[in-house]
Scaffold this motif. Structure first.
Motif, PDB file in Angstrom:
ATOM      1  N   TYR A 361       0.834  -1.190   0.000  1.00  0.00           N
ATOM      2  CA  TYR A 361       0.000   0.000   0.000  1.00  0.00           C
ATOM      3  C   TYR A 361       0.877   1.251   0.000  1.00  0.00           C
ATOM      4  CZ  TYR A 361      -3.355   3.531   1.366  1.00  0.00           C
ATOM      5  OH  TYR A 361      -4.112   4.666   1.411  1.00  0.00           O
ATOM      6  N   GLY A 366      -2.462   4.241   6.184  1.00  0.00           N
ATOM      7  CA  GLY A 366      -2.035   2.846   6.101  1.00  0.00           C
ATOM      8  C   GLY A 366      -3.134   1.952   5.581  1.00  0.00           C
ATOM      9  N   LYS A 367      -2.810   0.688   5.362  1.00  0.00           N
ATOM     10  CA  LYS A 367      -3.803  -0.297   4.946  1.00  0.00           C
ATOM     11  C   LYS A 367      -3.299  -1.644   5.428  1.00  0.00           C
ATOM     12  CE  LYS A 367      -6.401  -1.839   0.901  1.00  0.00           C
ATOM     13  NZ  LYS A 367      -6.437  -1.809  -0.576  1.00  0.00           N
ATOM     14  N   THR A 368      -4.174  -2.399   6.068  1.00  0.00           N
ATOM     15  CA  THR A 368      -3.739  -3.623   6.746  1.00  0.00           C
ATOM     16  C   THR A 368      -3.562  -4.782   5.778  1.00  0.00           C
ATOM     17  OG1 THR A 368      -6.068  -3.951   7.283  1.00  0.00           O
ATOM     18  CG2 THR A 368      -4.680  -3.011   8.989  1.00  0.00           C
ATOM     19  N   ILE A 369      -2.473  -4.700   4.991  1.00  0.00           N
ATOM     20  CA  ILE A 369      -2.167  -5.797   4.074  1.00  0.00           C
ATOM     21  C   ILE A 369      -0.746  -6.318   4.299  1.00  0.00           C
ATOM     22  CG2 ILE A 369      -3.743  -5.077   2.248  1.00  0.00           C
ATOM     23  CD1 ILE A 369      -1.261  -3.919   0.783  1.00  0.00           C
TER      24      ILE A 369
ATOM     25  N   GLU B 244      -0.987   1.250  14.116  1.00  0.00           N
ATOM     26  CA  GLU B 244      -0.570   1.623  12.762  1.00  0.00           C
ATOM     27  C   GLU B 244       0.399   2.788  12.831  1.00  0.00           C
ATOM     28  OE1 GLU B 244      -2.634   1.189   9.293  1.00  0.00           O
ATOM     29  OE2 GLU B 244      -4.485   0.436  10.185  1.00  0.00           O
ATOM     30  N   GLN B 355       3.335  -2.867   5.672  1.00  0.00           N
ATOM     31  CA  GLN B 355       2.150  -2.784   4.812  1.00  0.00           C
ATOM     32  C   GLN B 355       2.520  -2.237   3.439  1.00  0.00           C
ATOM     33  OE1 GLN B 355      -0.440  -0.054   6.840  1.00  0.00           O
ATOM     34  NE2 GLN B 355      -1.005  -1.522   8.431  1.00  0.00           N
TER      35      GLN B 355
END
Lengths: 517, 517
Positions: A361, A366-369, B244, B355
């Motif tokens: 990402y 953020g992005k939970t990957i 995060e 991430q």
């Protein structure tokens, strides 16, 4: 790449070789006249350049309106046809496309029956552009007044390299239009993939129609608008090589981690290609953050010669460290070294640079990957006597040794360093013309930027290869790229004056080549 | 975050607790009827839910049409006002905004004069969306037929979490509309920043109007459409925490390297913030690529209890490892571990995930720059008994110890792990209702995904906190997010049936709380 690499490095490394009293260009007309004294041919050619001025400017505008961009596969056939037509129009007797496996090159020859041949390298492609960033449309080639500078043409490719190239073609054409014979024969080789790092250009060079003709040449130069705003120029005796690559970590190749981006909670049980890239990258660099940890990377790095050190010391004295730091937005050099040390590093040290990092990402927040793929965009800069092949082999061996050979190394282009003999007829001619024209210049032992001159300076040709040309422009690769047409600055040459300087260069090359190559 | 974390992890970790013969939902109507037998109040409420069906669906559609998005500061005031109106409409006697310093929360109370209070957690915000990716416009809340499933509502927030929340509100409203008293009092706390990781929600909890009322509750649950396509559900006894952050290396903060992107040739003399980020990152992880190298990171990580291990072993037996690997695109677990070990890792191991990586040039091909800034988008997943504050402090101490304290650590949100006592009145009620309704369910000792339940389960409240609810939906955070309205699948409940399950839950909580909290 030619232009972007030399702006910002060369432009600040100038050394006044000749005391000019700040009026170099003011001396031009009498200086050129003096050079031409007793030479009616040259005088007639110079006069024709003036007469042809408007047509040459129009030809440049027409060329800018046709951007060939290899990365976008844009105007490839049209660009080849236009390049051939421009060469024919300038008086080249032969002009044809040379297949390369990629975008074709163009070979043109002009045999005037002279004793010596000179090679000229063109690129007919240009860098991509975003019209939204331009104050004047990038394909309209508008003439715009720049206070203190003069009338400039704004457009993509204006300085990189259509402006300088058209300036040279105008010089050649003036011989035809004035019915005079060129003092040297010319082999023009033009490529269409310079902006993607010349991946196929060596094939054009080794083509059976090209190699024999280039082997006859005493050297090869690329036209360049090398004058800064203060009129000074540079003479570079070579350039670092560059290899562009992407280092890619992926679950697919690794056989571990995911093969698509998955929810990041899974990192508790699934390996991470992004962390793997980080770990692989970190093995490449010593803790100081700049010394390369690849086995044997420095084996073939030549130390600076006494002459090179002397030239750098001279540059250090005559340039402002503070100004360069300000321009670069830099407070300290590596290791807090001195100005001389920083310039020596710039000329002598190979690098492995991270141009960019891309994984998972990349948007805001953020992005939970857990990303399945991570990429480092990188480039090597190579110094004499490194080669592209050597660097790639050592890099791959390093990854293998450290257990990272599942990472993909995608080489997207590159070439080794260019070395040009200062005592060659080509460089002697360049110096002689600048001195006669009263243009102050700096000698740079090695440009830290790169151009594919090694295809000429390396085997099988082993020819002197250099960038040379008067005139001014800026903005290569950026918005509002421009090339000076009519100079309002007495220190800087406009297009016609720069064409005349090429005429002087061609006569000088004939003279110097007769002494020794 | 609630939904994205549990889809794809929970959905594959199911264990059939009750032999249902595959017809759980077919048993629903008689089962609910049985639960209500002898209870005229409950029967009247259930009947009213059916009568109110169309209005509830319309209310959900209206809510979806008003997306509140904290990251975009979109519809903040409107979202608060709408949340208050929805609560009032459902019968809550008080409803008001609670300032948090960021986007306000909403507190609503319904005191029916019952002996016990239950807390309910809502999020009224939704995730960002790109309409171009949707087959049905994300703000139109269209009803669409899905073969084999039934009539679904498609829209941003449909399942995450407006659908389940409206399903619960319909249950509450049915008490009002049927003139019946709720068996428990309800404290509803709704936040508007869940999708940016609840940065200010703890402030809402500790607000003097909120804390005392929540302290009266026997537990807190968030409505959730937990049924898979086969009708099975999950019961999670907690969740990992998540923090995060962005780890940023820049020339500006470092005092070395450039403060803007400069030509890459300069890396020979200018330090690189991108390499610095790589070096800092690599210190965080042991060579195995997953074990965290930060001092003391595992100090407070509790081992799995015997009960947790037994639950995981049961899940391992009853689920297909191959199917999960296929869904994730994964060939091997970390260390080539077994299915049980992978599930134990998922439940028990904290992580520091990358991430995304962003530095310099990120477009196609390469670009010869030395980036002035490099960013790793990261997240910690925390297991009991770690805390957010502890993790951040240890992370910062690690960077300092390794000499990387010039890197910026930008925490964008987060919370610690949630632990829910299996023997609490809330969990006993959840189990009892599912068993009575004939819904097979799996007990997950700890969701690997995260939700801010710790604000309830941690100090100062220390309450049981869980996600619970019947019904089905999918696509949280992605395109074509949907929530099942009218089920054509006898195993899965539609919206009205799921509302009735909440009625059953409220009665059960009253009963269980009377036994013991």
């Amino acid at each position: 790449m030619v232009s972007d690499s030399d702006k910002g490095t060369a432009s600040v490394d100038r050394r006044t070789m000749i005391k000019t009293g700040g009026a170099a260009a003011a001396l031009l007309a009498p200086a050129v006249a003096k050079a031409a004294r007793g030479d009616a041919d040259q005088a007639a050619v110079l006069k024709t350049i003036d007469a042809n001025r408007d047509a040459a400017v129009q030809r440049l505008a027409d060329w800018i309106k046709l951007p060939s961009i290899a990365a976008e596969k844009r105007n490839i056939d049209e660009g080849v046809a236009h390049m051939i037509a421009l060469a024919q129009d300038a008086g080249f007797q032969t002009a044809k496309a040379i297949p390369t496996g990629g975008v074709p090159s163009v070979l043109a020859t002009l045999d005037s029956g002279a004793k010596h041949w000179i090679g000229v390298y063109f690129m007919y492609d240009v860098k991509q552009f975003d019209p939204a960033e331009w104050s004047s449309p990038p394909l309209e080639a508008r003439l715009v007044d720049r206070p203190g500078l003069g009338k400039v043409m704004v457009g993509r490719g204006a300085v990189n390299q259509k402006g300088p190239e058209m300036t040279f073609l105008a010089a050649v054409r003036a011989f035809k239009d004035s019915g005079r014979k060129l003092p040297v024969n010319i082999a023009l080789i033009a490529e269409g993939e310079e902006e993607i790092a010349s991946p196929n250009f060596p094939k054009a060079i080794s083509h059976p129609d090209v190699l024999p003709i280039l082997q006859k040449c005493v050297g090869v130069f690329i036209p360049s608008a090398s004058q800064a705003m203060d009129g000074t120029s540079t003479l570079t005796l070579g350039a670092k090589g560059a290899v562009e690559l992407q280092l890619i970590s992926s679950g697919e190749r690794w056989g571990r981690g995911p093969t698509k981006d998955i929810h990041s909670s899974n990192f508790a049980r699934v390996d991470s290609p992004a962390w793997r890239l980080v770990q692989a990258l970190d093995t490449l660099m010593k803790p100081d953050g700049h010394t390369i940890a690849v086995d044997g990377w420095y084996d073939n790095v030549l130390p600076l010669s006494a002459r090179e050190k002397a030239l750098i010391a001279e540059t250090a004295k005559r340039t402002s460290e503070d100004e360069v730091k300000r321009q670069l937005g830099v407070k300290r050099w590596i290791n807090d070294e001195s100005w001389v040390q920083a310039l020596e590093r710039l000329a002598s040290q190979p690098t492995i640079n991270i141009q960019g990092l891309v994984a998972g990402y990349t948007g805001p927040g953020g992005k939970t990957i857990l990303p399945h793929r991570a990429v480092a965009k990188m480039e090597f800069r190579l110094t004499p006597a490194m080669t592209k092949e050597e660097a790639i082999a050592k890099f791959n061996a390093h990854l293998k040794k450290h257990g990272f050979d599942d990472l993909e190394v995608e080489i997207t282009g590159g070439y080794g360093p260019t070395i040009t003999n200062e005592d060659s007829a080509l460089v002697r001619s360049e110096k002689a013309v600048m001195e006669r024209l009263g243009v102050a210049y700096t000698i740079i032992p090695r440009s830290a930027g790169s151009w594919p001159g090694v295809v000429f300076s390396g085997p099988p040709l082993n020819l002197p290869a250099a960038q040379w040309g008067m005139g001014h422009g800026s903005g290569a690769h950026g918005p509002d790229e421009y090339f000076l047409i009519d100079s309002a600055n007495p220190k800087v040459m406009g297009m016609a004056e720069a064409s005349k300087a090429y005429v002087a260069l061609l006569y000088e090359i004939a003279k110097q080549a007769a002494i020794r190559a």
